[in-house]
Design a protein around this motif. Structure first.
Motif, mmCIF file in Angstrom:
data_model
loop_
_atom_site.group_PDB
_atom_site.id
_atom_site.type_symbol
_atom_site.label_atom_id
_atom_site.label_comp_id
_atom_site.label_asym_id
_atom_site.label_seq_id
_atom_site.Cartn_x
_atom_site.Cartn_y
_atom_site.Cartn_z
ATOM 1 N N THR A 25 17.145 -62.451 6.841
ATOM 2 C CA THR A 25 15.985 -61.840 6.726
ATOM 3 C C THR A 25 15.192 -62.146 7.425
ATOM 4 O O THR A 25 15.307 -62.658 8.430
ATOM 5 C CB THR A 25 16.346 -63.056 4.922
ATOM 6 O OG1 THR A 25 15.769 -64.260 5.731
ATOM 7 C CG2 THR A 25 17.348 -63.021 4.541
ATOM 8 N N CYS A 44 8.907 -65.868 6.029
ATOM 9 C CA CYS A 44 8.413 -66.615 5.153
ATOM 10 C C CYS A 44 8.980 -68.118 4.282
ATOM 11 O O CYS A 44 9.028 -68.565 5.526
ATOM 12 C CB CYS A 44 9.588 -65.299 4.247
ATOM 13 S SG CYS A 44 9.216 -63.396 4.649
ATOM 14 N N VAL A 54 7.616 -64.535 -3.179
ATOM 15 C CA VAL A 54 8.387 -65.201 -1.550
ATOM 16 C C VAL A 54 6.617 -64.859 -1.098
ATOM 17 O O VAL A 54 6.575 -64.102 -0.985
ATOM 18 C CB VAL A 54 9.654 -64.507 -0.934
ATOM 19 C CG1 VAL A 54 9.918 -64.840 0.301
ATOM 20 C CG2 VAL A 54 10.917 -65.112 -2.114
ATOM 21 N N SER A 85 13.163 -67.416 3.674
ATOM 22 C CA SER A 85 13.359 -66.193 3.038
ATOM 23 C C SER A 85 15.146 -66.484 2.878
ATOM 24 O O SER A 85 16.189 -65.733 2.220
ATOM 25 C CB SER A 85 13.099 -64.625 3.509
ATOM 26 O OG SER A 85 13.443 -64.602 4.890
#
Length: 478
Positions: free
Chosen positions: A85, A89, A103, A128
């Motif tokens: 991913t 994040c 997110v 993430s």
């Protein structure tokens, strides 16, 4: 008796603009692909950039179902999932693993700051990949190799720090952090709920990878310090590999690689790099679509074919790609300068492609000098590498052979490689790369290399002159 049934791996590549899911065979050939675009970011106030609702998980489900619909084999022969991913994040979760809030994107200023505990429902703070790992398996486990940035990870051990001061500086109590596994480690198995959402059979092992750039590098076969990888994504940068955890470098930074306890060195890059290419394509609008259709081409192919008719150097038109200003210079804006009567829309398009290549060449050369290495080849990855024009520009700008990454989703292939190693199909990463990564087409530099060297001498000084102007307009327009 040894089973002769085929074995397949699913590579999940959740990027900044879309989620891509690919089914690969044990030789790295794609046999089913699906893609789902991410929704536009929510920016409710300055500095806040969020993925709306549950967009990451929603898009992964949509892309996965499409990939399996395109897969002609038996889903029972899928033996593993590799999960990759977006990096940088931050996800804040409740005790049951659902989101407290959307997110945070890598562009959200909060991801570079210590965590602030504002919700009594917050039980976990993760990446993430940690969030999607939980959605896939029900476990609170994540790869250690996606914790670059504001996280209390010891870069030498790839484990959470034992230093209470570092934990306090991050703002995250130890009890709010996921358990860590190394790339190639098992995160868990696909739950019944995740199987319903994705179409992936329940019980299939989910294997940890790393951060998206490191997984992309693995899928491109980047293993030697003398090879440069240029990743043409929303963020465009140059990368190479090495065994040392180099801290406090001035012209690159050290990230975690897919090979446990190895490292990925990244040059400075271009934020909103290929995003700017897409922005300009969309700006041309319906007229470009009509001309492309008349030529029997897709819009991107049409733009590339017309821009290939523009002389190298775009007849002196230069683009400086600050469409998203860096944090240390928030006043900067994108610049296109040098217009005269020769220039048209395809000069602008080509100048954007040339700017991407010249920027990365400059930053990657400075990285090589600090590392004491020299590049003999550049691999170009990402959607932009499908363009022959882009590939030739990179060969000419870097002055060395440019090889196109063969996989349409290098991060997806890197994810599948991690799954293959984690499940023992191959004894190690080198063997898996040898079996699953195939070299793409090579473009050789021509005489235009010398023109780009001269142009770069001018290009790298442009901001010295434009910064003063943008500081003044920043006070007016922000």
């Amino acid at each position: 008796m040894t089973s002769t049934r085929p074995r397949y791996f699913i590579g999940i590549d959740n990027g900044s603009q879309s989620s891509k899911v690919t089914v690969f065979d044990i030789h790295g050939r794609a046999v089913g692909e699906g893609r789902a675009a991410l929704r536009p970011y929510d920016t409710p106030r300055p500095g806040v950039v969020e993925h709306p609702d549950d967009d990451l998980w929603t898009s992964i489900g949509e892309a996965s179902r499409a990939a399996l619909a395109a897969f002609d084999g038996d889903p029972a022969d899928i033996v593993g999932v590799g999960l990759c991913t977006i990096r940088f994040c931050r996800a804040v979760l409740k005790a049951d693993g659902t989101l407290v809030q959307p997110v945070m994107s890598w562009m959200d200023e909060r991801v570079g700051m210590p965590y602030t505990h504002t919700s009594p429902e917050a039980a976990y703070v993760t990446t993430s990949s940690g969030y999607i790992s939980h959605r896939m398996t029900g476990n609170f486990r994540d790869t250690a190799a996606n914790y670059a940035g504001m996280w209390p990870l010891d870069p030498g051990t790839w484990q959470w720090t034992d230093d209470d001061a570092e934990l306090a500086e991050s703002g995250i109590p130890r009890g709010m952090l996921f358990d860590l596994v190394l790339p190639g480690g098992i995160l868990g198995e696909v739950t019944a709920a995740a199987a319903h959402h994705t179409g992936i059979p329940a019980g299939v092992p989910v294997v940890a990878t790393a951060n998206d750039k490191a997984v992309e590098a693995l899928g491109c076969g980047l293993r030697a310090p003398g090879t440069l990888l240029v990743s043409l994504g929303t963020y465009v940068a140059g990368m190479t590999t090495g065994p040392r955890d180099v801290r406090n470098a001035t012209d690159f930074w050290t990230n975690y690689a897919c090979l446990p306890h190895s490292y990925l060195y990244e040059s400075g890059g271009v934020r909103r790099g290929m995003w700017t290419v897409s922005w300009y394509r969309d700006l041309l609008g319906e007229e470009a679509v009509v001309h492309a259709r008349a030529a029997g081409l897709g819009v991107e192919d049409y733009l590339n074919s017309e821009a290939a008719k523009v002389p190298p150097g775009s007849d002196g038109l230069m683009t400086v790609l600050d469409w998203l200003a860096p944090g240390e210079a928030p006043f900067r804006k994108g610049t296109v300068l040098g217009f005269d009567g020769r220039h048209g829309r395809f000069h602008i398009y080509r100048s954007v492609l040339e700017a991407l290549a010249m920027t990365v060449h400059d930053t990657a050369a400075r990285m090589a000098k600090e590392l004491g290495t020299e590049y003999g080849e550049v691999i170009v990855s990402g959607g932009g590498s499908r363009s022959d024009l882009m590939m030739q520009i990179h060969a000419d700008v870097h002055g060395i052979p440019a090889r196109r990454a063969e996989a349409s989703s290098a991060a997806g292939l890197g994810s599948a490689i991690c799954a293959a190693v984690g499940l023992g199909v191959y004894p190690g990463f080198d063997e898996a790369v040898d079996a699953m990564v195939r070299p793409g087409e090579i473009f050789l530099p021509g005489q235009d290399h010398h023109l780009y060297r001269r142009l770069e001498d001018v290009y790298r000084d442009v901001r010295d002159h434009t910064d003063a102007i943008y500081r003044r307009t920043y006070d007016i327009f922000g």
